[in-house]
Design a protein around this motif. Structure first.
Motif, mmCIF file in Angstrom:
data_model
loop_
_atom_site.group_PDB
_atom_site.id
_atom_site.type_symbol
_atom_site.label_atom_id
_atom_site.label_comp_id
_atom_site.label_asym_id
_atom_site.label_seq_id
_atom_site.Cartn_x
_atom_site.Cartn_y
_atom_site.Cartn_z
ATOM 1 N N ALA A 95 0.830 -1.209 0.000
ATOM 2 C CA ALA A 95 0.000 0.000 0.000
ATOM 3 C C ALA A 95 0.868 1.263 0.000
ATOM 4 O O ALA A 95 0.553 2.244 -0.693
ATOM 5 C CB ALA A 95 -0.934 -0.006 1.202
ATOM 6 N N ARG A 96 1.961 1.251 0.755
ATOM 7 C CA ARG A 96 2.854 2.412 0.765
ATOM 8 C C ARG A 96 3.467 2.637 -0.613
ATOM 9 O O ARG A 96 3.594 3.791 -1.068
ATOM 10 C CB ARG A 96 3.949 2.217 1.820
ATOM 11 N N ARG A 97 3.839 1.569 -1.279
ATOM 12 C CA ARG A 97 4.422 1.719 -2.619
ATOM 13 C C ARG A 97 3.372 2.221 -3.619
ATOM 14 O O ARG A 97 3.665 3.054 -4.489
ATOM 15 C CB ARG A 97 5.009 0.392 -3.088
ATOM 16 N N LEU A 98 2.157 1.749 -3.492
ATOM 17 C CA LEU A 98 1.085 2.191 -4.384
ATOM 18 C C LEU A 98 0.798 3.672 -4.207
ATOM 19 O O LEU A 98 0.502 4.380 -5.187
ATOM 20 C CB LEU A 98 -0.174 1.359 -4.127
ATOM 21 N N ASN A 99 0.886 4.161 -2.982
ATOM 22 C CA ASN A 99 0.705 5.601 -2.751
ATOM 23 C C ASN A 99 1.747 6.418 -3.503
ATOM 24 O O ASN A 99 1.449 7.499 -4.009
ATOM 25 C CB ASN A 99 0.763 5.907 -1.251
ATOM 26 N N LYS A 100 2.961 5.900 -3.593
ATOM 27 C CA LYS A 100 4.016 6.600 -4.332
ATOM 28 C C LYS A 100 3.708 6.609 -5.837
ATOM 29 O O LYS A 100 3.952 7.604 -6.524
ATOM 30 C CB LYS A 100 5.369 5.939 -4.075
ATOM 31 N N ILE A 101 3.178 5.503 -6.342
ATOM 32 C CA ILE A 101 2.811 5.440 -7.765
ATOM 33 C C ILE A 101 1.718 6.451 -8.070
ATOM 34 O O ILE A 101 1.778 7.184 -9.059
ATOM 35 C CB ILE A 101 2.363 4.015 -8.140
ATOM 36 N N VAL A 102 0.693 6.510 -7.210
ATOM 37 C CA VAL A 102 -0.414 7.447 -7.414
ATOM 38 C C VAL A 102 0.079 8.890 -7.343
ATOM 39 O O VAL A 102 -0.316 9.739 -8.158
ATOM 40 C CB VAL A 102 -1.512 7.192 -6.356
ATOM 41 N N ALA A 103 0.971 9.188 -6.388
ATOM 42 C CA ALA A 103 1.472 10.549 -6.223
ATOM 43 C C ALA A 103 2.260 11.024 -7.436
ATOM 44 O O ALA A 103 2.362 12.230 -7.687
ATOM 45 C CB ALA A 103 2.344 10.634 -4.974
ATOM 46 N N ALA A 104 2.793 10.085 -8.206
ATOM 47 C CA ALA A 104 3.571 10.451 -9.399
ATOM 48 C C ALA A 104 2.690 10.764 -10.597
ATOM 49 O O ALA A 104 3.194 11.134 -11.658
ATOM 50 C CB ALA A 104 4.530 9.313 -9.752
ATOM 51 N N HIS A 105 1.364 10.639 -10.440
ATOM 52 C CA HIS A 105 0.425 10.911 -11.528
ATOM 53 C C HIS A 105 -0.620 11.911 -11.065
ATOM 54 O O HIS A 105 -1.774 11.548 -10.810
ATOM 55 C CB HIS A 105 -0.250 9.611 -11.992
ATOM 56 N N PRO A 106 -0.245 13.184 -10.949
ATOM 57 C CA PRO A 106 -1.169 14.204 -10.427
ATOM 58 C C PRO A 106 -2.365 14.478 -11.319
ATOM 59 O O PRO A 106 -3.316 15.118 -10.886
ATOM 60 C CB PRO A 106 -0.289 15.445 -10.296
ATOM 61 N N SER A 107 -2.362 14.015 -12.554
ATOM 62 C CA SER A 107 -3.479 14.297 -13.459
ATOM 63 C C SER A 107 -4.791 13.723 -12.944
ATOM 64 O O SER A 107 -5.870 14.184 -13.318
ATOM 65 C CB SER A 107 -3.196 13.736 -14.857
ATOM 66 N N LEU A 108 -4.705 12.686 -12.091
ATOM 67 C CA LEU A 108 -5.921 12.078 -11.566
ATOM 68 C C LEU A 108 -6.399 12.746 -10.282
ATOM 69 O O LEU A 108 -7.474 12.444 -9.790
ATOM 70 C CB LEU A 108 -5.686 10.590 -11.282
ATOM 71 N N MET A 109 -5.586 13.619 -9.720
ATOM 72 C CA MET A 109 -5.941 14.215 -8.448
ATOM 73 C C MET A 109 -6.753 15.488 -8.652
ATOM 74 O O MET A 109 -6.853 16.021 -9.744
ATOM 75 C CB MET A 109 -4.672 14.541 -7.642
ATOM 76 N N GLY A 110 -7.351 15.988 -7.574
ATOM 77 C CA GLY A 110 -8.123 17.220 -7.649
ATOM 78 C C GLY A 110 -9.598 16.968 -7.799
ATOM 79 O O GLY A 110 -10.064 15.832 -7.821
ATOM 80 N N PRO A 111 -10.389 18.050 -7.898
ATOM 81 C CA PRO A 111 -11.852 17.909 -7.902
ATOM 82 C C PRO A 111 -12.404 17.180 -9.119
ATOM 83 O O PRO A 111 -13.488 16.606 -9.063
ATOM 84 C CB PRO A 111 -12.339 19.360 -7.866
ATOM 85 N N ALA A 112 -11.673 17.201 -10.241
ATOM 86 C CA ALA A 112 -12.195 16.564 -11.458
ATOM 87 C C ALA A 112 -11.986 15.054 -11.472
ATOM 88 O O ALA A 112 -12.631 14.334 -12.220
ATOM 89 C CB ALA A 112 -11.536 17.183 -12.690
ATOM 90 N N GLY A 113 -11.086 14.560 -10.646
ATOM 91 C CA GLY A 113 -10.810 13.133 -10.633
ATOM 92 C C GLY A 113 -10.003 12.784 -9.402
ATOM 93 O O GLY A 113 -9.334 13.635 -8.825
ATOM 94 N N ARG A 114 -10.066 11.515 -8.998
ATOM 95 C CA ARG A 114 -9.383 11.124 -7.779
ATOM 96 C C ARG A 114 -8.765 9.746 -7.932
ATOM 97 O O ARG A 114 -9.307 8.880 -8.607
ATOM 98 C CB ARG A 114 -10.350 11.107 -6.587
ATOM 99 N N ALA A 115 -7.612 9.572 -7.289
ATOM 100 C CA ALA A 115 -6.988 8.263 -7.189
ATOM 101 C C ALA A 115 -6.592 8.072 -5.730
ATOM 102 O O ALA A 115 -5.831 8.856 -5.182
ATOM 103 C CB ALA A 115 -5.761 8.173 -8.086
#
Length: 242
Positions: A95-115
């Motif tokens: 889970a800790r490693r997956l959080n790092k993968i998600v953090a490297a793809h900011p396009s999915l973050m924010g109000p328009a989308g979430r990871a």
């Protein structure tokens, strides 16, 4: 050294690191890890095929049992802006490693989308959302039959009507276990196969074989019906007027 060489070297180093991490977790608990190596690129492509087919639209996607993230990395580039990706992984180190993968793809973050990564067993995962696609990397053949049934029922509950569940099963596991497993373990494995066969008969729409994986695997696509099989028929127009 040019940028392409540097990027290639980083990818190779990342895969080697993940391979060793996966092996270490397999040695710690093979029952819940399910294999000694992460899913290969060909298997990841087959598992994410329903996402790629709908990649022009924002999707809600759930990945269960993501491990070190080989399928996660295949999923993220296929998601359009505004998509939602929930990743459920029970192993805290994964889970800790997956959080790092998600953090490297900011396009999915924010109000328009979430990871988001959720450290949880999938059968205990609570969410108000339904999903267009669920991708499972869980080693279901290693679990008890009643746990498998709970997981599969939970998957079907979490799908939108018409949504697709994809998962894989390694080829030859039944024969291999029959040669090495105890009688009780063989009975458990046969009972799990029976549970999975019931879901396949009811919901399966496709099965493919990925030979370019170690070991080779079947990939199943199960689809939640648009209308439940036991739903009452709508009245005919003339009956509705009576």
């Amino acid at each position: 050294m040019d940028k392409r060489t540097s990027s290639h070297d980083r990818v190779i180093a990342q895969r080697q690191t993940e391979g060793w991490m996966f092996l270490a977790e397999a040695l710690r608990d093979l029952r819940t890890t399910g294999a000694v190596a992460p899913s290969g690129k060909a298997l990841a492509r087959a598992l994410t095929e329903p996402v790629l087919a709908q990649s022009a639209y924002p999707l809600a996607v759930l990945e269960a049992g993501a491990g070190t993230g080989p399928v996660t990395r295949a999923l993220i580039p296929q998601l359009s802006r505004g998509s939602r990706l929930d990743i459920v992984e029970a192993n805290p180190r994964f889970a800790r490693r997956l959080n790092k993968i998600v953090a490297a793809h900011p396009s999915l973050m924010g109000p328009a989308g979430r990871a988001l990564v959720h450290q949880s067993l999938v059968e205990e995962f609570e969410t108000p959302h339904l999903y267009d696609v669920i991708v499972s990397g869980l080693p279901l053949t290693n679990f008890a039959p009643d746990q498998v049934e709970r997981i599969m029922n939970r998957f079907m509950q979490l799908l939108h009507p018409g949504g697709t569940l994809t998962y894989f099963a390694y080829l030859g596991t039944r024969r291999a276990r029959s040669l090495t497993a105890s009688r009780s373990e063989s009975r458990r494995h046969a009972a799990v196969d029976e549970v999975m066969a019931g879901f396949q008969r009811t919901y399966a729409v496709k099965r493919s074989t990925v030979w370019a994986n170690l070991p080779p695997a079947h990939v199943w696509h199960l689809q939640r019906p648009l209308v439940p099989a036991d739903a009452p028929l709508a009245p005919r127009p003339e009956e509705a007027r009576r």
